[in-house]
Design an enzyme around this catalytic site. Structure first.
Site, PDB file in Angstrom:
ATOM      1  N   LYS A   1      81.812  19.998  36.583  1.00  0.00           N
ATOM      2  CA  LYS A   1      82.064  19.889  38.018  1.00  0.00           C
ATOM      3  C   LYS A   1      80.775  19.530  38.760  1.00  0.00           C
ATOM      4  CE  LYS A   1      83.770  22.695  41.850  1.00  0.00           C
ATOM      5  NZ  LYS A   1      84.425  23.935  42.239  1.00  0.00           N
TER       6      LYS A   1
ATOM      7  N   GLU B   1      73.841  23.920  29.718  1.00  0.00           N
ATOM      8  CA  GLU B   1      74.436  23.737  28.393  1.00  0.00           C
ATOM      9  C   GLU B   1      75.018  22.332  28.239  1.00  0.00           C
ATOM     10  OE1 GLU B   1      74.978  26.318  30.433  1.00  0.00           O
ATOM     11  OE2 GLU B   1      75.459  28.160  29.325  1.00  0.00           O
TER      12      GLU B   1
ATOM     13  N   GLY C   1      86.348  25.882  38.830  1.00  0.00           N
ATOM     14  CA  GLY C   1      86.184  25.516  37.424  1.00  0.00           C
ATOM     15  C   GLY C   1      87.310  26.040  36.541  1.00  0.00           C
ATOM     16  N   ARG C   2      87.670  27.314  36.706  1.00  0.00           N
ATOM     17  CA  ARG C   2      88.677  27.908  35.814  1.00  0.00           C
ATOM     18  C   ARG C   2      90.100  27.503  36.197  1.00  0.00           C
ATOM     19  NH1 ARG C   2      85.552  31.266  38.592  1.00  0.00           N
ATOM     20  NH2 ARG C   2      86.435  32.578  40.238  1.00  0.00           N
TER      21      ARG C   2
ATOM     22  N   GLU D   1      86.631  36.121  35.317  1.00  0.00           N
ATOM     23  CA  GLU D   1      85.728  35.460  36.263  1.00  0.00           C
ATOM     24  C   GLU D   1      86.322  35.533  37.676  1.00  0.00           C
ATOM     25  OE1 GLU D   1      83.017  32.198  34.691  1.00  0.00           O
ATOM     26  OE2 GLU D   1      84.228  31.077  36.116  1.00  0.00           O
TER      27      GLU D   1
ATOM     28  N   HIS E   1      96.628  42.924  11.678  1.00  0.00           N
ATOM     29  CA  HIS E   1      95.796  43.375  10.556  1.00  0.00           C
ATOM     30  C   HIS E   1      94.338  43.539  10.971  1.00  0.00           C
ATOM     31  CE1 HIS E   1      99.201  42.743   7.883  1.00  0.00           C
ATOM     32  NE2 HIS E   1      99.484  41.728   8.690  1.00  0.00           N
TER      33      HIS E   1
ATOM     34  N   LYS F   1      72.758  31.930  35.442  1.00  0.00           N
ATOM     35  CA  LYS F   1      72.307  30.531  35.348  1.00  0.00           C
ATOM     36  C   LYS F   1      70.905  30.389  35.946  1.00  0.00           C
ATOM     37  CE  LYS F   1      76.788  28.065  35.671  1.00  0.00           C
ATOM     38  NZ  LYS F   1      77.590  27.101  36.421  1.00  0.00           N
TER      39      LYS F   1
END
Ligand code: F6P
Length: 531
Positions: A206, A212, A267-268, A353, A384, A499
């Site tokens: 965005k 990263e 963003g999400r 978030e 399991h 950040k």
């Protein structure tokens, strides 16, 4: 000032908690043979059973009253119409407009945003069709065979989850890869298997400023230049989904290949925007439209259905019951569908978030719990791994079971086993081993106590449309909880702090960073020795 916990409804819910504390869920079924019918509902291709909860009729009615007395109706209308509800960032929240294929205008700062949404959608259509048909060529004239999405957080989790979920609809000659981690071994491993001449990189960010993503994108470009084309060829292999056109172009991406989206898409919540480009490339533009239509159908349901019949509202209220009144700390997401194996991670970001907040929209600390810890993995694998704790541990964990009904041809027997395992688990969590003569008696210290709640969400089939509806359902559930808690579900200042400090530490790697705490300084010293 209004105090949620002092409201009459909240206090009535506290009394109901004390009154129903020792209720057994199974007794609710005995008392009311219609419970399953009453506490289940369908929206399009989604069916929700919420009857296996420690929620009596009286509790449910009071929870609905909580929603009635909240700002939900007003805040929901504000969200859909583009009012500024992300108050700390001074932005509207309009991911719902991205999946509205109608032509009703939606205004932001006096401008109708629908024409630009349609324009970008047309751009996605043209581009995805060109790549899928082979008309789009790499620098050497070959067609694209591999697509690498480089992004993190919301610029990774949504498309990653959806492409995997809908893998059976994928273009047979296109392969998809998602690189997110700044750990260089992630991109190294992906690149080592690829041919640069037939690889397309989508730089999904965005802001076009996330460390990263930029580092991974630069590594990918360097690899491309070292193994294949020249600077002028970068444009044929790198495209971007970003609000920051200028930075994308400075990276070498052609202006026409920057797929726009807007500050009002969080963003999400961005998989419906050009961040969803990998989805359109994988399943085709028609499939992408079906995904949007499914989400829009859930939007309509969320707007139109009364709270007592409203799937996201009911899920949100039941969550609030457990978090604020019963004291549950976490919410498990267990899809009995291998194709949905990224769903728990996606929902984790969406929920944590959004609602990981401890101040209300006025900046005042809240005196009640907000968003739960969301976690999970696919069943039957989870059975399991962590189910033991859910059956017999000291924690109280509500579970969302999710599955699709339609089996894949050729593996019907597997699908039957999968679904029966899920139903068995939901039943065992509720019933426990008490009363089962073949199992341990209720006085046995090793018996399963039962009375552990779950919802079951069934999709008729895992189609783009039903996936769209499922994701929109959870988005609205998170929204409703945020409204009732009176928090801003659309900012993420905690992440921004991380950040910023990462930037500061890397800038000071060569200097004596005396103003960091002694632990950070000591660790930095050890790191420094390696660079
Ligand atoms: O994780 C925080 C966050 O801001 C997310 O909301 C966003 O999806 C992600 O970082 C990536 O940001 P960008 O898309 O700007 O690279």
């Amino acid at each position: 000032m209004f105090q949620l916990t002092r409201s009459v409804t909240w206090q009535a819910l506290e009394r109901l908690r004390d009154k129903t504390h020792n209720d057994r869920i199974r007794d609710y079924f005995t008392a009311d043979p219609q419970r399953f019918k009453k506490m289940s509902l369908r929206v399009g291709g989604l069916f929700l059973d919420y009857s296996k909860h420690q929620v009596s009729d009286e509790v449910l009615a009071k929870l609905i009253e909580l929603a009635d007395h909240s700002a939900l109706v007003q805040r929901r209308a504000q969200m859909f119409s583009g009012d500024i509800i992300n108050v700390t960032e001074n932005r509207p929240v309009l991911h719902t407009a991205l999946r509205n294929l109608g032509d009703e205008p939606v205004y932001v700062d006096g401008d109708d945003v629908m024409p630009e949404i349609t324009r970008t959608r047309e751009q996605i259509k043209a581009f995805s069709e060109a790549v899928r048909s082979g008309e789009w060529k790499g620098y050497s004239g070959e067609r694209i065979k591999d697509v690498v999405n480089i992004g993190i957080g919301g610029s990774d989790l949504g498309p990653n989850m959806a492409v995997r979920a809908l893998l059976k609809y994928r273009h047979p000659e296109l392969h998809f890869h998602f690189v997110s981690n700044v750990d260089g071994t992630h991109i190294q491993k992906v690149l080592s298997r690829l041919n640069p001449a037939t690889t397309l990189f989508i730089v999904s960010t965005k802001t076009f400023s996330t460390q990263e993503t930029l580092l991974n994108a630069k590594t990918a470009r360097r690899w491309f230049l070292e193994n294949a084309g020249e600077d002028a060829d970068v444009g044929a292999h790198f495209i971007a989904a970003s609000t920051n056109r200028r930075a994308a172009m400075a990276f070498g991406i052609r202006e026409e290949n920057v797929f726009e989206f807007w500050a009002w898409v969080g963003g999400r919540y961005s998989m419906w925007s050009s961040i969803g480009l990998p989805i359109a490339l994988s399943i085709g533009f028609e499939g992408f439209i079906e995904l949007l239509e499914g989400a829009h159908e859930m939007d309509r349901h969320f707007i139109e259905a009364p709270f007592s019949q409203n799937m996201p509202v009911l899920m949100a209220l039941i969550g609030i019951w457990y978090i604020n009144f019963i004291g549950a700390e976490t919410q498990a997401i267990v899809p009995y569908d291998q194709a949905l194996n990224q769903l728990p991670s996606f929902l984790q970001q969406l929920d944590m978030e959004s609602n990981g907040k401890s101040v209300d929209i006025f900046g005042h600390p809240v005196n009640y719990k907000t968003g739960p810890i969301v976690w999970g993995q696919t069943g039957s694998n989870g059975q399991h791994a962590f189910f033991q704790l859910l059956h017999q541990g000291t924690r109280y964990v509500p579970i969302d079971f999710i599955a699709s009904l339609k089996p894949e041809p050729g593996v019907e027997d597997h699908h039957f086993a999968l679904l029966t395992n899920m139903l068995a688990q939901a039943n065992a969590f509720m019933e426990g081993s008490q009363g089962d003569s073949k199992e341990l008696s209720q006085h046995d210290p090793y018996s399963c106590p039962g009375n552990r709640p779950s919802s079951t969400l069934l999709l008729d089939e895992l189609t783009p449309r039903n996936l769209g509806a499922l994701i929109a359902l959870y988005e609205h559930k998170v929204f409703v909880q945020g409204v009732i808690w009176n928090i801003n579900s659309f900012d993420q200042w905690g992440v921004q702090l991380g950040k910023r400090i990462a930037g500061e530490i890397s800038e000071r790697i060569d200097t004596n960073a005396a103003d960091f705490d002694a632990s950070t300084q000591g660790l930095l010293e050890l790191v420094r020795a390696h660079f």
